[in-house]
Write a protein that holds these residues in place. Structure first.
Motif: not given
Length: 329
Positions: A34-35, A37-38
């Protein structure tokens, strides 16, 4: 990225290098992804491939592109492959279910592994030269040395169809059987015969057909007109695919018969065609995308040195308007 995910740099390296399994939790791995992607992180796949010695590409071999089932298998395989930063090349074998030629100068130098759907293991000899890992889908699990197989419970699907029709009072059946020498269709024929064996008074005839609407229509016409007496006509047509069932429905209409009042019709696949027909088709839903996903994950497991083994996915009868009770004796 480590700071954003709240983990160490070593953990980030494990997750982004696909070496986290057994070392960090799924929850932590997802936090790192997730990190990434962000923060807009994109791995250098070329460098990773060189480091790991992998092409990060799998070949999906299918006997045809005209059957929507295989397109859905590809969709599932590609989705699972993307989770592992891999790609899938779709290869419709020019020989159908026969021997598949190597589409590359050397498959071993181009691919990490092969996933084959509805093919015989012996048809893949050329592609497996050099020891490429192989995962077989919808294929005979007793006739392969592949380290992993993924099948649908085809026999149970045919049993569900047969039990549904028996419960509606049908005793005279015609099997509109795909004229293709492959494991999945042999299983259907055997399961149908076995399911009827325990019920007294049943009659079963079989009519072979190529897997297209026109052939299904001709086979159904033969089945419905062969008996000398109308009262001996089959009251249910069990078709090996939705495409054959569409042909069977056309045959019934051409003969002045109503579906399902005069003859019930069933399919196998649950393609969009099944609900486009009128009446809508009773059929067996095959989770083709789930087959593709499971096959790709099995290949990744084999490449990682993990046991993959065999899997059998459940299928489901979808009862619609093309079947009903019969008044025939």
């Amino acid at each position: 990225m480590a700071r954003a995910a709240g983990v160490s740099q070593a953990t980030v390296s494990l997750v982004m290098g696909e070496k986290w399994r057994g070392r960090v939790s799924e929850r932590t791995a997802e936090a790192v992804r997730t990190a990434a992607r962000e923060l807009g992180y994109r791995p250098n796949l070329t460098a990773r491939s060189l480091r790991l010695g992998r092409a990060r590409t799998a070949l999906l071999v299918v006997p045809a592109l005209t059957n929507e089932f295989f397109a859905r298998v590809y969709t599932g395989a590609a989705r699972a492959a993307a989770e592992h930063d891999m790609g899938v090349v779709l290869y419709p074998s020019p020989e159908g279910t026969g021997p598949a030629r190597d589409p590359f100068a050397s498959a071993r130098a181009t691919l990490d592994g092969v996933i084959a759907s509805s093919m015989a293991a012996e048809a893949l000899t050329d592609l497996r030269e050099g020891g490429l890992p192989l995962v077989m889908l919808d294929s005979d699990p007793e006739r392969t040395d592949a380290p992993a197989t993924v099948n649908l419970d085809i026999a149970d699907g045919m049993r569900q169809v047969t039990e549904h029709l028996l419960a509606l009072g049908h005793r005279r059946f015609a099997h509109i059987a795909a004229d293709i020498d492959s494991w999945t269709f042999r299983v259907r024929a055997h399961a149908l015969a076995e399911a009827l064996r325990g019920t007294a008074g049943t009659v079963l005839r079989s009519e072979p057909a190529a897997l297209d609407v026109a052939s299904g229509r001709l086979a159904a016409e033969r089945a419905l007109t062969a008996p000398d007496r109308p009262e001996a006509r089959p009251t249910a047509l069990i078709c090996d695919g939705d495409v054959l069932a569409a042909g069977a429905c056309k045959a019934a209409r051409r003969l002045g018969l109503r579906v399902p009042d005069d003859v019930s019709v069933t399919g196998f696949d649950d393609l969009p065609l099944a609900s486009a027909l009128e009446p809508e088709l009773t059929t067996v839903r095959l989770p083709a995308e789930a087959v593709g996903e499971a096959g790709m994950r099995a290949l990744v497991a084999v490449l990682d040195g993990r046991a993959a083994g065999s899997a059998s996915l459940p299928v489901e009868l979808v009862a619609r308007a093309s079947t009903t009770t019969t008044a025939a004796p």
